[in-house]
Design a protein around this motif. Structure first.
Motif, PDB file in Angstrom:
ATOM      1  N   GLU A  87       0.834  -1.212   0.000  1.00 34.05           N
ATOM      2  CA  GLU A  87       0.000   0.000   0.000  1.00 34.05           C
ATOM      3  C   GLU A  87       0.866   1.259   0.000  1.00 34.05           C
ATOM      4  O   GLU A  87       0.470   2.276   0.556  1.00 34.05           O
ATOM      5  CB  GLU A  87      -0.926   0.013   1.222  1.00 34.05           C
TER       6      GLU A  87
ATOM      7  N   ASP B 171       2.069  -6.100   6.331  1.00 29.92           N
ATOM      8  CA  ASP B 171       1.850  -7.546   6.235  1.00 29.92           C
ATOM      9  C   ASP B 171       2.748  -8.155   5.151  1.00 29.92           C
ATOM     10  O   ASP B 171       2.263  -8.715   4.179  1.00 29.92           O
ATOM     11  CB  ASP B 171       0.358  -7.771   5.928  1.00 29.92           C
TER      12      ASP B 171
ATOM     13  N   GLN C  46     -11.062   2.892   1.893  1.00 32.33           N
ATOM     14  CA  GLN C  46     -12.420   2.381   1.667  1.00 32.33           C
ATOM     15  C   GLN C  46     -13.206   2.399   2.970  1.00 32.33           C
ATOM     16  O   GLN C  46     -14.423   2.232   2.968  1.00 32.33           O
ATOM     17  CB  GLN C  46     -12.374   0.958   1.107  1.00 32.33           C
TER      18      GLN C  46
HETATM   19  N1  UDP Z   1      -4.373  -6.544   3.363  1.00 29.92           N
HETATM   20  C1  UDP Z   1      -3.423  -7.115   4.205  1.00 29.92           C
HETATM   21  N2  UDP Z   1      -2.927  -8.358   3.901  1.00 29.92           N
HETATM   22  C2  UDP Z   1      -3.350  -9.076   2.813  1.00 29.92           C
HETATM   23  C3  UDP Z   1      -4.333  -8.497   1.985  1.00 29.92           C
HETATM   24  C4  UDP Z   1      -4.834  -7.240   2.292  1.00 29.92           C
HETATM   25  O1  UDP Z   1      -3.027  -6.499   5.192  1.00 29.92           O
HETATM   26  O2  UDP Z   1      -2.858 -10.183   2.597  1.00 29.92           O
HETATM   27  C5  UDP Z   1      -4.914  -5.194   3.680  1.00 29.92           C
HETATM   28  C6  UDP Z   1      -4.832  -4.204   2.537  1.00 29.92           C
HETATM   29  O3  UDP Z   1      -3.585  -3.557   2.494  1.00 29.92           O
HETATM   30  C7  UDP Z   1      -5.957  -3.249   2.851  1.00 29.92           C
HETATM   31  C8  UDP Z   1      -6.982  -4.158   3.512  1.00 29.92           C
HETATM   32  O4  UDP Z   1      -6.278  -5.312   3.952  1.00 29.92           O
HETATM   33  O5  UDP Z   1      -5.581  -2.235   3.766  1.00 29.92           O
HETATM   34  C9  UDP Z   1      -8.110  -4.529   2.563  1.00 29.92           C
HETATM   35  O6  UDP Z   1      -7.574  -5.105   1.387  1.00 29.92           O
HETATM   36  P1  UDP Z   1      -8.184  -4.820  -0.051  1.00 29.92           P
HETATM   37  O7  UDP Z   1      -8.473  -3.361  -0.196  1.00 29.92           O
HETATM   38  O8  UDP Z   1      -7.289  -5.450  -1.044  1.00 29.92           O
HETATM   39  O9  UDP Z   1      -9.542  -5.634   0.036  1.00 29.92           O
HETATM   40  P2  UDP Z   1     -11.007  -5.152  -0.440  1.00 29.92           P
HETATM   41  O10 UDP Z   1     -11.209  -3.774   0.112  1.00 29.92           O
HETATM   42  O11 UDP Z   1     -10.995  -5.179  -1.908  1.00 29.92           O
HETATM   43  O12 UDP Z   1     -11.938  -6.153   0.178  1.00 29.92           O
END
Ligand code: UDP
Ligand code: MG
Length: 309
Positions: free
Chosen positions: A13, A45, A100
Motif C-alpha cells: 500500500e 503484512d 475504503q
Molecule cells: N491486506 C493485508 N494483507 C493481505 C491483503 C490485504 O493487510 O494479505 C490489507 C490491505 O492492504 C488493505 C486491507 O487489507 O488495507 C483490505 O484489502 P483490499 O483493499 O485489497 O480488500 P477489499 O477492500 O478489496 O476487500
C-alpha cells in the motif's frame, strides 16, 4: 486524556500510506475538542513494495505513528490481530489503508460510543463499482452464514470498527489460528451500533482479493463458525440409507411377485456413481474440519515480527 489506537493493515500500500495519514489527521480538531490522543499502527503484512519506508517517513515527522513489519505475508486477519495486541488505547479502531473505510466517519462513531455502545460497526449499503457476480456470491454467503452460524454478520459488513477496551480485550483473547475477523467481531457480542455508508472505491492500487481467494475465504468463515456442514453430511448419509433400504424391499417383493431376474444395470451404474459422489462430498467436508483442527493443534504463532518501531 483518552487514547485512541487505530490499526491499519497494509499489504503493498505504498501509495495509500501517506494519503491515509492525511485523511486520518483531518479528525485532529475533533480529537482535540474531545480530549483524545491517538496512536496509529500501520501493520505491514509482508509488503513487497515500499510500504514500510513510507511509514518510516511518517514516523520521523510524527511520533504517534508506529510500524510493525511481518516476516512475510500472513493475511489481513493476522495483521488485524497483531494490531489489537499492540493497541494500548482506551478505544481501538480498525480500518483499511486504501481509504475504503473513511476516517471521516470516526466522529460519528465516537458519538455512539459515548452514548453507551461498546462497539460501532459499519456496513456499506451498496456495492457500487464491484463486479455484479462478486456481489451476488457475497450476498449468498452472508445469507448462508447468518443461517448456520452463531456469529451474526450483516450483509456488506466491513472490518471497520471502533470499540471500547473491554471489547478489544475480548478480540485479543480469541487466539485461534484460522482467523475470520468478521465472525470474531460478531461472536464476541457486546452492544453494537451499525452505521451505514455508501461504498467508496479504493484510492490507489488494486484489491488483493481475487474471486477465488474470496471463495476460499468464505469456506474458511463457514468452517470457523459453524459445524452445520458436518450435520449435513450425517443427514445425507441417513437419507441414502433409508432410500436404499426401501429400494431393497421393493426389489425383493418385485422378484417374488413377478419373478423378474436381473435387468437394469444402467440404473445400477447411476446409483453407484451418485452414491460415490455423495460419499466423497461428505468425506471432503469432514476433511475440511480435520484440516482446521490440525492447524489449530499445531499452535503456530499467528504472525511473526521482523521489525517494530
Ligand atoms: N491486506 C493485508 N494483507 C493481505 C491483503 C490485504 O493487510 O494479505 C490489507 C490491505 O492492504 C488493505 C486491507 O487489507 O488495507 C483490505 O484489502 P483490499 O483493499 O485489497 O480488500 P477489499 O477492500 O478489496 O476487500
Ligand atoms: Mg479495499
Amino acid at each position: 486524556m483518552k487514547l485512541l489506537s487505530a490499526i491499519v493493515p497494509c499489504y503493498n500500500e505504498e501509495e495509500n500510506v501517506p494519503y491515509f495519514y492525511e485523511e486520518f489527521l483531518k479528525n485532529e480538531s475533533f480529537f482535540k475538542e474531545n480530549n483524545l490522543d491517538f496512536e496509529l499502527w500501520y501493520i505491514d503484512d509482508g509488503s513487497k513494495d515500499k510500504t514500510a519506508e513510507e511509514v518510516k517517513k511518517l514516523i520521523q515527522k510524527d511520533s504517534r505513528v508506529h510500524l510493525l513489519t511481518f516476516s512475510r505475508n500472513f493475511g489481513k486477519d493476522a495483521a488485524i490481530f497483531a494490531g489489537f495486541e499492540k493497541a494500548k488505547g482506551d478505544y481501538v479502531a480498525c480500518m483499511d489503508a486504501d481509504l475504503q473505510d473513511p476516517p471521516s466517519l470516526l466522529p460519528e462513531m465516537f458519538e455512539n460510543i459515548w452514548q453507551g455502545y461498546d462497539m460501532v460497526a459499519t456496513r456499506r449499503v451498496n456495492r457500487k463499482g464491484e463486479p455484479p457476480i462478486r456481489s451476488f456470491f457475497a450476498r449468498m454467503f452472508y445469507r448462508l452464514m447468518n443461517k448456520i452460524s452463531d456469529a451474526q454478520i450483516a450483509d456488506g459488513a466491513r472490518d471497520f470498527r471502533l470499540m471500547t477496551r473491554p471489547a478489544a480485550d475480548a478480540i485479543v483473547s480469541m487466539r485461534e489460528y484460522n482467523r475470520f475477523t468478521k465472525g470474531i467481531f460478531g461472536w464476541v457480542g457486546f452492544k453494537t451500533k451499525w452505521l451505514e455508508f455508501d461504498n467508496v472505491e479504493r484510492k490507489k492500487g488494486e484489491t488483493k482479493w481475487s474471486f477465488w481467494k474470496l471463495f476460499i475465504y468464505s469456506l474458511e468463515g463457514i468452517t470457523s463458525f459453524s459445524t452445520t456442514p458436518l450435520a449435513f453430511a450425517a443427514v445425507m448419509g441417513m437419507l441414502f440409507c433409508v432410500a436404499s433400504f426401501a429400494l431393497i424391499i421393493f426389489i425383493i417383493i418385485r422378484t417374488l411377485v413377478f419373478g423378474d431376474p436381473t435387468s437394469g444395470w444402467p440404473s445400477l451404474v447411476c446409483i453407484i456413481s451418485l452414491i460415490s459422489g455423495v460419499q466423497l462430498l461428505c468425506l471432503g467436508i469432514v476433511g475440511q474440519y480435520l484440516a482446521k483442527t490440525y492447524m489449530e493443534v499445531k499452535n503456530r504463532p499467528i504472525y511473526l515480527v521482523k521489525e517494530e518501531i
